[in-house]
Scaffold this active site. Structure first.
Site, PDB file in Angstrom:
ATOM      1  N   ASP A  72     -12.761 -34.772  23.980  1.00 53.22           N
ATOM      2  CA  ASP A  72     -13.742 -35.848  23.837  1.00 53.22           C
ATOM      3  C   ASP A  72     -14.904 -35.400  22.951  1.00 53.22           C
ATOM      4  O   ASP A  72     -15.141 -34.205  22.782  1.00 53.22           O
ATOM      5  CB  ASP A  72     -14.281 -36.277  25.217  1.00 53.22           C
ATOM      6  CG  ASP A  72     -14.839 -35.107  26.019  1.00 53.22           C
ATOM      7  OD1 ASP A  72     -14.193 -34.050  26.062  1.00 53.22           O
ATOM      8  OD2 ASP A  72     -15.947 -35.237  26.580  1.00 53.22           O
ATOM      9  N   GLU A 137     -15.160 -33.821  29.004  1.00 51.48           N
ATOM     10  CA  GLU A 137     -16.013 -32.656  29.261  1.00 51.48           C
ATOM     11  C   GLU A 137     -17.481 -33.031  29.155  1.00 51.48           C
ATOM     12  O   GLU A 137     -18.305 -32.585  29.929  1.00 51.48           O
ATOM     13  CB  GLU A 137     -15.684 -31.528  28.277  1.00 51.48           C
ATOM     14  CG  GLU A 137     -16.325 -30.178  28.622  1.00 51.48           C
ATOM     15  CD  GLU A 137     -17.744 -29.999  28.089  1.00 51.48           C
ATOM     16  OE1 GLU A 137     -18.427 -29.087  28.560  1.00 51.48           O
ATOM     17  OE2 GLU A 137     -18.189 -30.770  27.217  1.00 51.48           O
TER      18      GLU A 137
HETATM   19 ZN   LIG Z   1     -18.499 -29.168  23.959  1.00 57.39          ZN
END
Ligand SMILES: [Zn+2]
Length: 378
Positions: A72, A137
């Site tokens: 991401d 994340e």
């Molecule tokens: Zn990162």
């Protein structure tokens, strides 16, 4: 694999929009790429269109090294402010411009390619290389948590996270991070008759004053030699609606960065005690909602993975960090894991407009990565 193909792979995944979503497209791309080179992998679905990817390469009975990166990226905010479109991955004067160039698709692509080349060149190692490409994340570290819960981190002895650290540093310990919100419930009234209402905003002010005092006490008692003290910051406040009304509901968000001496349970108990105290003194009501609770990760400054990095890059400095990575979830398995956060790109360019990375740094990192993996699994 030739240089052109390595650059093409990075550009391909940079062009896939994965702003806090859609990581599955990258996972499928990487799965197909790995397959081309004879490496099987597994798509691990987290939620619709969000899937992590796990792949193993094994030789002998030695230890297991996790190599990990997230798929991401953070939001681009105003696309018009970018000199080069954030999802075109244009190369200008030797630098690649894109959201995610630094944080952290270059690191991720390099790990995957290092794995492929180790297989392609039939290089010798003893143990298992486990690729863990994660989702979510940036907000919540959902992917690594999901992978940990499903057992994919169980056998890790070490984990290399390719978050950007530039060539100058490698991280061996990190603080934990707790994200939480406190919702204050009061009662609305006309501001000319405040005694008719309960001011939710002032409930929170009372809470903040009390909590800061209590945090001071627990933080000063538990200082870590490497990571220092725990910290807490109240960061967002939303509520009220009308300038001449007593606010009924106010939501405050906050982030604590904690060291092992102040575990999450201890910190959150302090928050809860403060809330209970305020609630017992008022007709209003405070409510806690924990969004994320990541433990600190403590690893030795001279752990084997850091040593391998230092052998490959003589310039690198091992250091602790206040930031958190997916390693926090992987380390929940309970045994001491050799941690190293080491990846291409200037950390200060992460999340910025015109995020960019020298292509040479990416290519050099692939080589370094191969050597680090082989040294750790020798
Ligand atoms: Zn990162």
């Amino acid at each position: 694999m030739n240089k052109e193909k390595k650059i093409e792979i990075l550009r391909d995944i940079l062009k896939i929009r994965t702003i806090n979503s859609n990581e599955e497209e990258v996972a499928i791309y990487l799965k197909e790429l790995l397959k081309e080179y004879g490496i099987e992998s597994e798509i691990v679905n987290y939620s619709p269109s969000r899937s992590s990817l796990v792949a193993d390469l094994k030789k002998g009975q030695g230890r297991t090294l996790g190599i990990s990166g997230h798929m991401d990226v953070v939001d681009i905010e105003d696309e018009n402010k970018w000199t080069y479109p954030p999802f075109a991955a244009e190369i200008v004067d030797g630098k690649i411009y894109a959201r995610g160039a630094v944080d952290m698709k270059a690191g991720l692509a390099a790990l995957v390619i290092a794995m492929i080349e180790i297989k392609e060149e039939d290089l010798d190692f003893n143990g298992k290389i486990r690729l863990l490409a994660t989702v979510g994340e940036e907000i919540g570290m959902y992917g690594s948590k999901d992978l940990y819960e499903k057992g994919y981190a169980d056998e890790l002895d070490g984990v290399l996270i390719a978050e950007p650290t530039s060539k100058k540093s490698a991280v061996y310990s990190q603080k934990g991070s707790i994200l939480y919100e406190i919702i204050a419930h009061g009662r609305a009234a006309h501001s000319s008759m405040p005694e008719e209402g309960i001011n939710a905003l002032e409930l929170l002010v009372d809470y903040i004053n009390l909590a800061n005092k209590e945090f001071g006490k627990i933080f000063s008692k538990g200082e870590n030699k490497v990571l220092g003290k725990s910290l807490n910051a109240h960061t967002v406040i939303n509520g009220g609606g009308q300038i001449n009304s007593i606010p009924e509901k106010v939501v405050m968000k906050a982030n604590a960065r904690i060291v092992p001496e102040v575990p999450g349970e201890v910190f959150l108990k302090t928050v809860n005690d403060c809330i209970e105290k305020i609630n017992s003194q008022s007709e209003g009501h405070l409510e806690l909602n924990v969004i994320q609770d990541l433990p600190a990760v403590e690893s030795a400054k001279d752990n084997d993975l850091i040593k391998a990095i230092e052998e490959v890059n003589k310039e690198v400095k091992a250091m602790p960090t206040t930031g958190a990575t997916d390693a926090a979830n992987f380390s929940r398995v309970g045994k001491k894991i050799d941690l190293a956060v080491y990846g291409p790109g200037e950390p200060r360019l992460a999340h910025t407009i015109d995020e960019n990375l020298p292509v040479d740094e990416y290519l050099e990192y692939i080589e370094a990565c191969k050597q680090i993996i082989l040294k750790y699994l020798k």
